[in-house]
Design an enzyme around this catalytic site. Sequence first.
Site, PDB file in Angstrom:
ATOM      1  N   ASP A  38     -57.279   8.924 -55.133  1.00 57.25           N
ATOM      2  CA  ASP A  38     -56.211   8.846 -56.138  1.00 57.25           C
ATOM      3  C   ASP A  38     -56.346   7.572 -56.977  1.00 57.25           C
ATOM      4  OD1 ASP A  38     -53.979   9.713 -57.420  1.00 57.25           O
ATOM      5  OD2 ASP A  38     -52.569   9.245 -55.805  1.00 57.25           O
ATOM      6  N   HIS A  55     -61.952   9.337 -64.283  1.00 57.08           N
ATOM      7  CA  HIS A  55     -62.557  10.379 -63.441  1.00 57.08           C
ATOM      8  C   HIS A  55     -64.074  10.181 -63.351  1.00 57.08           C
ATOM      9  CE1 HIS A  55     -58.753  12.228 -63.139  1.00 57.08           C
ATOM     10  NE2 HIS A  55     -58.688  12.651 -64.379  1.00 57.08           N
ATOM     11  N   LEU A 149     -75.167  13.988 -42.865  1.00 58.36           N
ATOM     12  CA  LEU A 149     -73.752  14.037 -43.274  1.00 58.36           C
ATOM     13  C   LEU A 149     -73.407  15.354 -43.981  1.00 58.36           C
ATOM     14  CD1 LEU A 149     -71.068  12.290 -43.861  1.00 58.36           C
ATOM     15  CD2 LEU A 149     -72.058  12.003 -46.129  1.00 58.36           C
TER      16      LEU A 149
HETATM   17  C1  V07 Z   1     -64.435  14.829 -59.302  1.00 55.91           C
HETATM   18  C2  V07 Z   1     -64.451  12.327 -59.443  1.00 55.91           C
HETATM   19  C3  V07 Z   1     -63.937  11.681 -58.180  1.00 55.91           C
HETATM   20  C4  V07 Z   1     -62.488  11.299 -58.275  1.00 55.91           C
HETATM   21  C5  V07 Z   1     -61.545  12.456 -58.187  1.00 55.91           C
HETATM   22  C6  V07 Z   1     -61.353  13.355 -59.396  1.00 55.91           C
HETATM   23  C7  V07 Z   1     -62.530  13.553 -60.315  1.00 55.91           C
HETATM   24  C8  V07 Z   1     -67.548  14.607 -57.703  1.00 55.91           C
HETATM   25  C9  V07 Z   1     -67.359  15.970 -57.683  1.00 55.91           C
HETATM   26  C10 V07 Z   1     -68.222  16.986 -57.096  1.00 55.91           C
HETATM   27  C11 V07 Z   1     -67.707  18.185 -56.635  1.00 55.91           C
HETATM   28  C12 V07 Z   1     -68.521  19.139 -56.047  1.00 55.91           C
HETATM   29  C13 V07 Z   1     -69.855  18.890 -55.920  1.00 55.91           C
HETATM   30  C14 V07 Z   1     -70.393  17.704 -56.357  1.00 55.91           C
HETATM   31  C15 V07 Z   1     -69.587  16.760 -56.942  1.00 55.91           C
HETATM   32  C16 V07 Z   1     -66.130  16.165 -58.308  1.00 55.91           C
HETATM   33  C17 V07 Z   1     -64.309  17.241 -59.169  1.00 55.91           C
HETATM   34  C18 V07 Z   1     -63.748  16.028 -59.549  1.00 55.91           C
HETATM   35  C19 V07 Z   1     -63.596  18.503 -59.437  1.00 55.91           C
HETATM   36  F1  V07 Z   1     -70.653  19.810 -55.334  1.00 55.91           F
HETATM   37  N1  V07 Z   1     -66.530  13.996 -58.298  1.00 55.91           N
HETATM   38  N2  V07 Z   1     -65.644  14.943 -58.680  1.00 55.91           N
HETATM   39  N3  V07 Z   1     -65.475  17.304 -58.543  1.00 55.91           N
HETATM   40  N4  V07 Z   1     -63.854  13.622 -59.691  1.00 55.91           N
END
Ligand code: V07
Length: 260
Positions: A38, A55, A149
């Site tokens: 968050d 983000h 992991l």
């Molecule tokens: C997202 C970055 C981290 C902070 C929280 C909100 C935004 C990495 C992924 C991701 C998801 C699946 C995957 C590889 C990477 C991600 C979303 C949002 C929706 F296989 N960061 N991140 N997915 N944020």
Amino acid sequence: MLNKMKLWKNQKSSSTLRDKIEQIKARPVPEHVAIIMDGNGRWAKKRALPRIAGHHEGMKVVRKTTMLANDLGIKTLTLYAFSTENWKRPKNEVDYIMKLPEEFLDTFLPELVENNVRVKMMGYKDQLPKHTLRAIEQAMEKTKNNNGLILNFALNYGSRAEILDAVKQVLNDYHSGILKETDIDEEVFSSYLMSSNFADPDLLIRTSGEIRLSNFMLWQLAYSEFWFTDVLWPDFSEEHLIEAIEAYQSRQRRFGGINT
Ligand code: V07
């Protein structure tokens, strides 16, 4: 001279980080760590940047956290990337967030493969944009034989809906005779949840100062240790993860004698 000082300072701090990693590994490490990431929007606002910049920065922290979790011997890292409630945000923000899995994987998938990390996802796949789902499914496929992991993304995940769906599936199996009423215990019920292949989290971390669960893994977190910090997710560093695990280990030591 100034440069030399800087170098020395960096070497000093990175060696203490390495020492701390070794100290942590000498004690029981939480097998499953879950994180509510968050504070990305707030981080951006503080810098007069658009929320999406937060983000994007948060995504880089996902990489660093994953690598350290892997080094520490954590078995599963579950990251709450997008909740079922997050669709209420402005469309441009949601569209941007849904591109992050692709950007992350385009950049870091080779590194994940090299480091034996296995990618997984927990959440409702149906509502996700096709391009998002395709990227994640490719990553799951390419890493399916890795046994390091498990990097589990909670994406379009909501815990109450998950529990209700589990109840409905249990009812279904009851009516088709697969399950008797007396079969339904906590372990069997857990196997109907989206987390069926994982142990319950040992440690929950939430950043950005909110002290609540926000519909995250309500069943699974029943016995977990909680660690909250005011640090915003884009500012969450290796040192913070280490601090959280040290806190976990000292609580284990204190209560271990009577509770385990
Ligand atoms: C997202 C970055 C981290 C902070 C929280 C909100 C935004 C990495 C992924 C991701 C998801 C699946 C995957 C590889 C990477 C991600 C979303 C949002 C929706 F296989 N960061 N991140 N997915 N944020």
